[in-house]
Motif scaffolding. Structure first.
Motif, PDB file in Angstrom:
ATOM      1  N   THR A 131      29.276  44.095 -30.475  1.00  0.00           N
ATOM      2  CA  THR A 131      29.589  45.493 -30.179  1.00  0.00           C
ATOM      3  C   THR A 131      28.428  46.212 -29.494  1.00  0.00           C
ATOM      4  O   THR A 131      28.608  47.307 -28.956  1.00  0.00           O
ATOM      5  N   THR A 147      34.834  39.004 -28.932  1.00  0.00           N
ATOM      6  CA  THR A 147      35.539  39.823 -29.916  1.00  0.00           C
ATOM      7  C   THR A 147      34.637  40.021 -31.131  1.00  0.00           C
ATOM      8  O   THR A 147      33.665  39.280 -31.332  1.00  0.00           O
ATOM      9  N   ASN A 148      34.967  41.000 -31.944  1.00  0.00           N
ATOM     10  CA  ASN A 148      34.123  41.291 -33.099  1.00  0.00           C
ATOM     11  C   ASN A 148      34.617  40.594 -34.361  1.00  0.00           C
ATOM     12  O   ASN A 148      34.201  40.925 -35.462  1.00  0.00           O
ATOM     13  N   THR A 149      35.522  39.627 -34.213  1.00  0.00           N
ATOM     14  CA  THR A 149      36.045  38.888 -35.366  1.00  0.00           C
ATOM     15  C   THR A 149      35.309  37.568 -35.496  1.00  0.00           C
ATOM     16  O   THR A 149      35.457  36.677 -34.655  1.00  0.00           O
ATOM     17  N   GLN A 159      33.530  31.364 -29.907  1.00  0.00           N
ATOM     18  CA  GLN A 159      33.468  32.110 -28.649  1.00  0.00           C
ATOM     19  C   GLN A 159      32.004  32.255 -28.209  1.00  0.00           C
ATOM     20  O   GLN A 159      31.121  32.486 -29.035  1.00  0.00           O
TER      21      GLN A 159
END
Length: 474
Positions: A131, A147-149, A159
């Motif tokens: 982020t 992504t932040n997951t 990723q």
């Protein structure tokens, strides 16, 4: 007396003694030119310093180090952990904050190609809060952000973001370490001069991350397929890894470390991140943010702003010295104006007396002399600014001018301006002298004020002259 009459009389009186007026102007011209040039050298030096620092790193970034033992104000151990980062993000003007973790404590490789022929060292892995990437000024050449997951321990894929030159970090494991054919580097060409591509195409080839422990029968391994979601825009000032590294989510990096610790049966766990990067919204707020971080107990910090302030102080000291010399020139010019106006009063004493007898107001007489002195300051300032622009052009194009006369070299002003960092070549990209519009306007106003202030004493003397004595004056 009308203002138009006062202006007309002032202009006529200045032109009456052209030689004396011209000599008086010379002092104002020299003083104005010197002041403008000295300030312009400082402006150019400051700009050059900031451009150099920006090439080294982000001026609005603060680095916090978690090495050693830190103790809070309550005497308890202080850790640079996720809770500390959350507190840092609450500091006013903090745009983003992220830990910066590298895979120094992991053993393994990143492989690609048939039978994992091409290998890369695992230390190229960088863990960052996904982020924070965009707010911190990073950009993408292609693809999307992470992504932040975070991935789970059982996940088969991770990723990643890669640099545009990451493919050149792979080596051909089938070649001897001493063989030049084992390596590829960007810009390498074949016998025909054609640039050689990297061993691994980061956009197409499958890459696998494998961590391992032990050897032989005790060896344990765990592998993940790496999914490239985006390619970073190279920016050496922000980190080499934007060019040739592999970026993971910080949660994934911590997961890899946990899996590795489980495989090695290691119980120790780092409580503090080694480095945390903080992005400040504006350069002017960096000092305040760094002070607030220190108040939280994290005193081991570094920012390019520290060097910037030191360099600025050196430039300011030099400007004060040379600006003082230039100010002396203007002071001498002011004395010269006073002398000129005083002589004009003695020459025009009878004229002043006639004006008083005819009922001319004292304010009009004072205004007339003030107009003359301020006009000298204005014209001198105007010519001085013009000369400073010419001198600035010569300094900035000195190499070209010298080359035209068969001479080489440039002008080194770094030591004189207190920088001590640069050889400032007039033919280069760095300007030696920068004169912005506000400086020209300020110099013109200042020179006019010098003339106005210098004329106050003679003007007051003129209005105090007795009308009867003035008429009788030869």
């Amino acid at each position: 007396m009308k203002i138009s009459d006062e202006i007309s009389l002032s202009a006529r009186n200045l032109l009456r003694r052209k030689g004396r007026t011209a000599l008086t102007l010379v002092g104002v011209v020299i003083g104005t030119c010197m002041v403008v040039l000295m300030i312009s050298l400082g402006i150019a030096q400051t700009k050059t310093n900031e451009e150099m620092l920006q090439s080294w790193g982000d001026l609005t970034q603060v680095q916090i180090y978690g090495y050693g033992t830190m103790v809070g104000s309550d005497g308890k151990p202080l850790y640079l952990d996720d809770a500390a980062i959350a507190n840092i993000k609450q500091i006013p003007h903090v745009a983003a904050a992220t830990p910066y973790a590298q895979a120094y404590n992991l053993e393994g490789t990143i492989t690609a190609g048939r039978n994992d022929r091409y290998t890369m060292e695992i230390y190229n892995l960088i863990g960052i809060d996904p982020t924070a990437l965009e707010p911190m000024g990073f950009a993408l050449q292609s693809g999307s952000w992470l992504t932040n997951t975070p991935a789970s321990e059982k996940a088969a894929k991770l990723q990643i973001l890669v640099g545009g030159s990451t493919g050149y970090e792979f080596q051909d494991s089938r070649k001897s370490p001493n063989s030049p054919k084992r390596y590829r580097w960007q810009g390498q060409t074949d016998a025909n001069g054609k640039e050689l591509p990297p061993f691994v195409d980061i956009d197409k080839d499958k890459m696998t991350l494998t961590i391992r422990t032990g050897e032989g029968s005790t060896e344990k391994t765990r592998s993940w397929e790496l999914e490239v979601v985006g390619v970073l825009e190279p920016d050496g000032a922000k980190g080499y890894w934007t060019q040739s590294g592999i970026v993971l989510r910080i949660q994934d990096m911590k997961m890899l470390q946990k899996v590795y610790n489980d495989m090695t049966k290691t119980k120790t766990e780092e409580k503090s991140y080694e480095q945390v990067y903080v992005k400040v919204d504006d350069l002017k707020n960096v000092t305040d943010v760094e002070t607030a971080i220190h108040e939280l107990g994290f005193t081991n910090t570094y920012s390019m702003n520290q060097q910037r302030e030191e360099m600025q102080q050196q430039v300011i000291k030099s400007q004060m010295i040379f600006g003082g010399i230039a100010a002396v020139s203007l002071f001498v010019a002011a004395i010269n104006i006073i002398n000129t106006m005083t002589m004009a009063i003695y020459e025009r004493t009878r004229e002043i007396g006639v004006m008083k007898v005819l009922g001319c107001e004292l304010g009009s007489i004072r205004t007339m002399f003030l107009l003359e002195s301020s006009t000298i300051g204005f014209i001198g300032g105007l010519i001085g600014v013009a000369f400073s622009l010419l001198a600035s052009f010569v300094l900035n194009n000195l190499s070209t001018i010298l080359a035209a006369f068969g001479q080489g070299g440039g002008l080194d002003l770094s030591g004189m301006m207190g920088g001590g960092y640069y050889y400032m070549d007039g033919g280069g990209s760095a300007a030696i002298s920068i004169i912005p519009p506000w400086l020209m306007l300020a110099a013109l106003v200042f020179a006019t004020l010098v003339g106005l202030v210098a004329g106050i004493l003679p003007a007051n003397k003129a209005v105090r002259i007795s009308a009867l004595e003035a008429i009788r004056h030869d």
